[in-house]
Scaffold this active site. Structure first.
Site, PDB file in Angstrom:
ATOM      1  N   LYS A  17       0.830  -1.204   0.000  1.00  0.00           N
ATOM      2  CA  LYS A  17       0.000   0.000   0.000  1.00  0.00           C
ATOM      3  C   LYS A  17       0.865   1.255   0.000  1.00  0.00           C
ATOM      4  CE  LYS A  17       0.945   1.057   4.473  1.00  0.00           C
ATOM      5  NZ  LYS A  17       1.583   2.308   4.947  1.00  0.00           N
ATOM      6  N   ASP A 145      -2.456  -1.819   9.601  1.00  0.00           N
ATOM      7  CA  ASP A 145      -2.467  -1.938   8.147  1.00  0.00           C
ATOM      8  C   ASP A 145      -3.042  -3.260   7.645  1.00  0.00           C
ATOM      9  OD1 ASP A 145      -1.376   0.566   7.812  1.00  0.00           O
ATOM     10  OD2 ASP A 145       0.685  -0.148   7.610  1.00  0.00           O
TER      11      ASP A 145
END
Length: 309
Positions: A17, A145
């Protein structure tokens, strides 16, 4: 997935990401920080194979340096597998074969992607069928995350970053990422940010963190030029203070056609937004010619998914 197919092993792919926007609030009593982040999953993936075993074991390889990745119960993917086993009462184990392509300790969530992939892989391998909501609950226990690596796409994260809501993102965004040979410790970067914020020239906002409206508008419009105007990462000042040599690459990228460049997450990976795939290729060539490893990726892409054999 049939039980017969699952018994042979399951392969899951999960994305790294980028934080397109990252605002960090003040440190809380428990030592953590509230944040507001715009996440985008990009086309740099981790692959995890899960196969039946009596014990919980892991092997790690990849196109990046994996020497610092623990191959025991400290590994986030192993912890994820154990959580699924505990949740469903599975008495056996699993062998996880992790092939890494996301920079280690690079601020792109590679370890979190491994954990998300392990959750999905074990769920499929053991026929648990826990469902998206239950897997998300387990993911939140593993780190901020991990839920996003499950979800993928583009999302807004608040609280510790794990309170997610999907964000509408039209079209494709092209990035060039520049990894670093040595990673940065996320807790160290946060601690250094707290230290820097005692200085009057930096300071800390007392407001509750929130993603700038301009970021959301740019994503909805699929407009990289508008997004570049609003990109921000509060952790960048700390990452650059700890690794000042990153400034040279950051400046080169911004001078060589990038719409904007910034440290990704807690760093030290750098992310440069470009206007289109052709511009990304040109920037990749320029940075490579200057001696930097440069990778062209795009987003948004899907979250952790079973990959057919």
């Amino acid at each position: 997935m049939s039980q017969a197919l699952a018994a042979e092993g399951v392969r899951v792919r999960a994305p790294g990401k980028l934080n397109l926007f990252f605002e960090v609030g003040g440190v809380q009593d428990d030592g953590y920080h509230d944040v507001a982040s715009a996440y985008q999953a990009v086309s740099l993936f981790e692959d995890v194979w899960a196969s039946p075993s009596d014990e919980f074991t892991v092997s790690i390889s990849g196109t990046v340096d994996v020497s610092g990745v623990p191959a025991d119960d400290r590994n986030l993917a192993v912890r994820a597998a154990r959580l699924v086993a505990q949740r469903i009462g599975h008495t056996g184990g699993v062998h996880l074969d992790i092939v890494k392509h996301v920079p280690v300790a690079g601020g792109m969530g590679g370890g979190s992607a491994d954990a998300a992939a392990a959750l999905v892989a074990c769920d499929a391998l053991w026929g648990a069928e826990l469902g998206t909501a239950e897997l998300h609950k387990l993911a939140t226990r593993l780190g901020a995350d991990v839920p996003f690596a499950l979800m993928g796409g583009t999302a807004i994260g608040t609280g510790r970053g794990d309170q997610l809501s999907p964000a509408l993102a039209k079209g494709r965004f092209d990035w060039v990422v520049v990894p670093s040979d040595a990673g940065l410790s996320t807790p160290e970067v946060y601690a250094h940010l707290d230290e820097l914020r005692t200085r009057p020239d930096i300071g800390a906002s007392g407001a509750v963190p929130e993603v700038a409206a301009g970021v959301l508008h740019a994503l909805r419009a699929g407009d990289p030029i508008a997004l570049a105007e609003h990109m921000r990462n509060d952790l960048q000042v700390a990452a650059l203070s700890l690794r000042p040599e990153l400034r040279e690459a950051l400046e080169l990228g911004e001078e060589s056609g990038a719409l904007a460049g910034m440290v990704s997450g807690s760093g030290p990976t750098l992310a440069f937004l470009t206007v289109d795939p052709e511009s990304a290729l040109e920037l990749q060539i320029t940075l490579s010619a200057a001696g930097y490893e440069a990778l062209h990726v795009h987003g948004p892409v899907a979250g952790a998914r079973v990959v057919p054999a």
